[in-house]
Design a protein around this motif. Structure first.
Motif, short mmCIF file in Angstrom:
data_model
loop_
_atom_site.label_atom_id
_atom_site.label_comp_id
_atom_site.label_asym_id
_atom_site.label_seq_id
_atom_site.Cartn_x
_atom_site.Cartn_y
_atom_site.Cartn_z
N GLY A 147 -90.78 -43.48 73.85
CA GLY A 147 -90.11 -42.19 73.75
C GLY A 147 -90.68 -41.18 74.73
N PHE A 195 -87.84 -45.25 66.91
CA PHE A 195 -87.09 -44.78 68.08
C PHE A 195 -86.01 -45.80 68.41
CE2 PHE A 195 -91.17 -42.66 69.97
CZ PHE A 195 -91.16 -41.73 68.94
N ASN A 246 -82.13 -38.26 73.47
CA ASN A 246 -82.29 -37.80 72.10
C ASN A 246 -82.34 -36.28 72.09
OD1 ASN A 246 -85.32 -37.06 72.24
ND2 ASN A 246 -85.28 -39.18 72.94
N GLN A 247 -81.93 -35.71 70.97
CA GLN A 247 -81.77 -34.26 70.90
C GLN A 247 -82.91 -33.54 70.20
OE1 GLN A 247 -78.44 -32.99 68.38
NE2 GLN A 247 -78.21 -35.10 67.69
N TYR A 261 -83.58 -32.10 76.30
CA TYR A 261 -83.38 -33.43 75.73
C TYR A 261 -84.57 -34.32 76.06
CZ TYR A 261 -82.00 -34.82 80.48
OH TYR A 261 -81.97 -35.06 81.83
N ASP A 279 -79.68 -44.34 67.36
CA ASP A 279 -80.03 -43.04 66.77
C ASP A 279 -80.44 -42.09 67.89
OD1 ASP A 279 -80.82 -40.95 65.19
OD2 ASP A 279 -82.37 -42.05 64.10
N ASP A 280 -79.86 -40.90 67.92
CA ASP A 280 -80.20 -39.95 68.99
C ASP A 280 -81.22 -38.91 68.55
OD1 ASP A 280 -78.55 -38.51 67.32
OD2 ASP A 280 -77.24 -37.75 68.91
N TRP A 281 -82.05 -39.26 67.58
CA TRP A 281 -83.21 -38.46 67.21
C TRP A 281 -84.45 -39.35 67.26
CZ3 TRP A 281 -83.06 -33.22 65.88
CH2 TRP A 281 -81.78 -32.67 65.71
N LEU A 282 -85.55 -38.80 67.74
CA LEU A 282 -86.84 -39.47 67.57
C LEU A 282 -87.30 -39.20 66.14
CD1 LEU A 282 -88.74 -38.55 70.88
CD2 LEU A 282 -87.34 -40.58 70.40
#
Length: 424
Positions: free
Chosen positions: A51, A228, A76-77, A101, A201-204
């Protein structure tokens, strides 16, 4: 900057990880003849969470690396934090100094992308060149090159300046007597990959409660777990533990990772039958745990100089930032008209690192010592997470994401604390 043979250069860089390749890129762009020596053959794997926060993205943007999603870069956002019975999603802060990002890319791809990018800029990359030690000038005791084993033969490479970018193990620094400092924090991380529907998934995702359940009484450990999404059908799952706990070195981290995964919902797929690859571990050298960062013609860059952020275990961004900083110092040193001025310029590198990170890393050392107490960790997770404003401040602090001038009240507080803390 002068004629060279195939085995001579202006600068030798040992290691083609993020630090080495970033330094090679910037030096080559400045017209420096640079040899980049990598012991492995690409593609090769490294243990990492894969990440990148906006700090790392900024360095990639500055290098002109294409970051298109169709080329496999997963954006990721922000950070999803789980702990103390709470779940909170915090977007990356809106700053003028950093992108808004982050990215995920496996190290098998990431490191080679950077190395090839350095090659295109003019760096001479030698894969399969295992550096075995320095070449010393008998008169000055200064490093004037390195020996490397390639295809069973020993080759000598010579340059007036060498960058040690060979990671935590840094054989080159050890050969010069530069050992780890016991007064600085150290971490260990283990990770693996699972086939999972959460791969996009677009979040860590960060889990702040890590429990060691191997004994009769569960113990809360200082560190965090992560999930991740890699975007290729798999998720990178791992955990990192700090040495400020009495459990450091006494815990089976691989078993602990499996136990954690067994406690997650079955539909996520984090089970042994879906695991892809071994569970592997690596050390996290933090807070300048090897110094001095310059001696006898050698600059320590990235993990070789212990530049992992103590607050969050992030290493790639600081490897790339310190590499860019080292490259700037080296370019100015090579332009010096006399040896004395060149040496004074190179000796400015450690101070530049202290100016950039010294106070912040001092705060980080205080932080890791505090969370080594399980009661502090328990209080932080159970009473901090329910307060979104506090957690936004915490994200900025832990990820070192502030605007250096102006910014909001949080930025000014964090920057002020970093300036006031002694840069030891």
């Amino acid at each position: 900057m002068g004629d060279t043979t195939a085995r001579d250069a202006d600068v030798i860089i040992v290691g083609a990880g993020p630090a080495g390749s970033t330094a090679a890129f910037h030096l080559a762009r400045a017209g420096v003849d640079v040899l980049l020596l990598e012991k492995a053959q690409f593609p090769r794997e490294k243990v990492c969470g894969d990440g990148l926060t906006p700090r790392g993205v900024k360095q990639l943007v500055a290098m002109g690396v294409p970051l298109r999603e169709e080329d496999g870069w997963i954006r990721n956002q922000g950070l999803r934090i789980i702990g103390g019975g709470s779940r909170l999603e915090i977007p990356w802060p809106d700053l003028s100094s950093f992108p808004d990002y982050g990215l995920v890319r496996t190290r098998q791809d990431f490191d080679e992308i950077l190395a090839r990018h350095a090659e295109k800029a003019g760096a001479r990359l030698h894969e399969g060149a295992n550096v075995t030690g320095p070449i010393l000038d008998e008169r000055t005791n200064r490093v004037v090159g390195v020996t490397a084993k390639e295809a069973g033969a020993v080759t000598e490479y010579r340059a007036p300046i060498t960058l040690a970018c060979d990671g935590n193990s840094t054989r080159l620094a050890l050969s010069l007597g530069l050992h780890k400092r016991d007064d600085r924090p150290m971490g260990v991380a283990v990770r693996t990959y699972y086939e999972s529907p959460r791969h996009d998934d677009d979040w860590l995702e960060s889990w702040l409660e890590l429990w060691d359940r191997s004994g009769t009484t569960p113990r809360l450990l200082p560190g965090y777990g992560w999930i991740f999404g890699v975007g290729d059908g798999t998720s990178n799952v791992g955990l990192g533990i700090l040495n400020t706990s009495n459990a450091f070195g006494k815990t089976d981290y691989k078993a602990m990772l499996r136990t954690w995964m067994d406690s997650t919902p079955e539909e996520w797929g984090f089970r042994e039958e879906n695991r892809r690859g071994q569970i592997q571990g690596a050390a996290l050298p933090m807070g300048f745990n090897r110094t001095p960062h310059y001696t006898r013609g050698v600059l320590l860059v990235g993990d070789a100089g212990g530049m992992v952020n103590p607050f969050n275990g992030e290493g790639i961004a600081y490897a790339m930032e310190s590499a860019a900083l080292a490259a700037d110092v080296v370019v100015q040193a090579l332009a010096a008209r006399c040896d004395e001025l060149r040496e004074r310029t190179l000796h400015g590198y450690p101070q530049a690192l202290k100016d950039a990170y010294g106070g912040y890393y001092t705060l980080g050392r205080v932080f890791v010592k505090a969370i080594g107490n399980p009661n502090v960790m328990k209080l932080a997770t159970r009473h901090g997470l329910p307060h979104p404003t506090l957690m936004r401040f915490t994200l900025k602090l832990l990820a070192n994401l502030t605007d250096p001038t102006g910014g909001d009240a949080m930025d000014r507080l964090i920057n002020g604390l970093s300036r006031l803390a002694p840069a030891a």
